[in-house]
Design an enzyme around this catalytic site. Sequence first.
Site, PDB file in Angstrom:
ATOM      1  N   MET A  29      -1.707  -7.610  -7.457  1.00 16.88           N
ATOM      2  CA  MET A  29      -2.180  -7.428  -8.834  1.00 16.88           C
ATOM      3  C   MET A  29      -1.459  -8.426  -9.752  1.00 16.88           C
ATOM      4  SD  MET A  29      -3.184  -3.461  -9.291  1.00 16.88           S
ATOM      5  CE  MET A  29      -1.568  -2.821  -9.639  1.00 16.88           C
ATOM      6  N   LEU A  32       3.706 -12.117 -10.081  1.00 13.73           N
ATOM      7  CA  LEU A  32       4.299 -12.281  -8.746  1.00 13.73           C
ATOM      8  C   LEU A  32       5.812 -12.448  -8.803  1.00 13.73           C
ATOM      9  CD1 LEU A  32       1.654 -14.762  -7.256  1.00 13.73           C
ATOM     10  CD2 LEU A  32       1.688 -12.260  -7.123  1.00 13.73           C
ATOM     11  N   HIS A  36       6.371 -10.461  -3.474  1.00 12.13           N
ATOM     12  CA  HIS A  36       5.050 -11.008  -3.161  1.00 12.13           C
ATOM     13  C   HIS A  36       5.191 -12.317  -2.378  1.00 12.13           C
ATOM     14  CE1 HIS A  36       3.918  -8.827  -7.039  1.00 12.13           C
ATOM     15  NE2 HIS A  36       3.102  -8.306  -6.154  1.00 12.13           N
ATOM     16  N   GLN A  60      -7.579   2.077  -9.808  1.00 12.48           N
ATOM     17  CA  GLN A  60      -6.378   2.739  -9.278  1.00 12.48           C
ATOM     18  C   GLN A  60      -5.447   3.222 -10.387  1.00 12.48           C
ATOM     19  OE1 GLN A  60      -5.285  -1.002  -7.018  1.00 12.48           O
ATOM     20  NE2 GLN A  60      -3.202  -0.308  -7.435  1.00 12.48           N
ATOM     21  N   GLY A 146       3.537  -4.759   1.177  1.00 14.31           N
ATOM     22  CA  GLY A 146       4.977  -4.502   1.115  1.00 14.31           C
ATOM     23  C   GLY A 146       5.301  -3.057   1.453  1.00 14.31           C
ATOM     24  N   LYS A 148       7.509  -1.411   0.144  1.00  8.26           N
ATOM     25  CA  LYS A 148       7.880  -0.648  -1.061  1.00  8.26           C
ATOM     26  C   LYS A 148       6.826   0.406  -1.384  1.00  8.26           C
ATOM     27  CE  LYS A 148       7.533  -2.058  -5.337  1.00  8.26           C
ATOM     28  NZ  LYS A 148       6.818  -0.992  -6.086  1.00  8.26           N
ATOM     29  N   ASP A 149       5.559   0.025  -1.164  1.00  8.45           N
ATOM     30  CA  ASP A 149       4.468   0.971  -1.417  1.00  8.45           C
ATOM     31  C   ASP A 149       4.177   1.720  -0.117  1.00  8.45           C
ATOM     32  OD1 ASP A 149       3.950   0.105  -4.168  1.00  8.45           O
ATOM     33  OD2 ASP A 149       3.390  -1.772  -3.209  1.00  8.45           O
ATOM     34  N   SER A 184       9.529  -5.259  -8.265  1.00  3.66           N
ATOM     35  CA  SER A 184       8.232  -4.699  -8.644  1.00  3.66           C
ATOM     36  C   SER A 184       7.754  -5.443  -9.881  1.00  3.66           C
ATOM     37  CB  SER A 184       8.414  -3.211  -8.979  1.00  3.66           C
ATOM     38  OG  SER A 184       7.312  -2.739  -9.725  1.00  3.66           O
ATOM     39  N   ARG A 186       6.315  -4.160 -12.229  1.00  2.00           N
ATOM     40  CA  ARG A 186       6.590  -3.271 -13.366  1.00  2.00           C
ATOM     41  C   ARG A 186       8.016  -3.430 -13.889  1.00  2.00           C
ATOM     42  NH1 ARG A 186       2.734   0.244 -10.610  1.00  2.00           N
ATOM     43  NH2 ARG A 186       1.071   0.760 -12.080  1.00  2.00           N
TER      44      ARG A 186
HETATM   45  O1  PAF Z   1      -0.033  -3.122  -4.055  1.00  2.00           O
HETATM   46  C1  PAF Z   1      -0.770  -3.599  -4.942  1.00  2.00           C
HETATM   47  O2  PAF Z   1      -0.415  -4.526  -5.666  1.00  2.00           O
HETATM   48  C2  PAF Z   1      -2.168  -3.019  -5.139  1.00  2.00           C
HETATM   49  O3  PAF Z   1      -2.173  -1.641  -4.966  1.00  2.00           O
HETATM   50  C3  PAF Z   1      -3.223  -3.690  -4.237  1.00  2.00           C
HETATM   51  C4  PAF Z   1      -2.942  -3.450  -2.773  1.00  2.00           C
HETATM   52  C5  PAF Z   1      -3.255  -5.188  -4.513  1.00  2.00           C
HETATM   53  C6  PAF Z   1      -4.609  -3.112  -4.545  1.00  2.00           C
HETATM   54  O4  PAF Z   1      -4.977  -3.317  -5.877  1.00  2.00           O
END
Ligand code: PAF
Length: 300
Positions: A29, A32, A36, A60, A146, A148-149, A184, A186
């Site tokens: 998203m 970066l 990433h 999402q 990643g 992390k998620d 992140s 964020r």
């Molecule tokens: O992990 C993310 O950045 C997002 O959830 C993804 C996988 C790009 C989907 O929008």
Amino acid sequence: MKTLFTVRDMQAACRSLRQTGSLGLVPTMGALHDGHLSLVRRAAAENDAVAVSIFVNPTQFAPGEDYDAYPRRLAEDGAKLEAEGVDLLFTPSVEEMYPSGATTFVEVAGLGDRLDGASRPGHFRGVATVVAKLFHIVHPDRAYFGQKDAAQVAVLRAMVRDLLFPLQLVVCPIVREPSGLAMSSRNLNLSAAERDRAGALSGALQTAARLVRDGETGAAALRVAMLSQLSSEDGVRLDYAEVVHPETLLPVADTLQGALLAVAAWVGQTRLIDNLLVEASSAERPQPASLPEPIEEMHV
Ligand code: PAF
């Protein structure tokens, strides 16, 4: 690096690259960071060509979440990807990804409602839908995500299995700042003071890692340790601290068969997540003499 804006152009560019070799996809998203870039580098090492998508996916984000505030840095991101030698950058509009009248969604039942799915209803439906669309557009040999998620990884693994996507899902280690804070996008929304407080998440996991190294295997004790550290930090509002099975995301009683220790908390207006994988054999393995600090990849 070619930048593509439409589904049709991206499909054509990917088709042409796949004729000459393997293609790796890194869905993002944007905004970066080194996390990433570690995915991009791994994709470059394992494939003949690399495609990266940057798309802040509205489905999402629930109403009231940070869709508008999510950091967008397209020019900087493009420069970083160019420097990494990425072949294709796909930055579609919302209308490209969700054609007018679109009503088809991908839902991973059960898994999609656990951890972040419980706190953010509909979140994983949006993630699974957009990632399925990206897989259809790109047809990658491998796709990179990643650790992390961790809940996202479990949901997407299930989706790849269930919908028979012919690709390998590659999961890369969490990349951390020297303080231990998991990288992140964020984090860009944190003030300097909030960045300090955000250390409570990796701090809670470090505490749990120490307990595991000292022989603790009970999920309840590990959960209490994480909860008490997270709830004692001013300015940090706990969402969850759980000990679950890494694939089913269901709570486990102990870590003997392996477990995922996962935490989520709001620091100011920003919701952050972090996690630690405990391997099945940890309890039986000889304990290391001392805990390596700072944690590079939390894995005990
Ligand atoms: O992990 C993310 O950045 C997002 O959830 C993804 C996988 C790009 C989907 O929008």
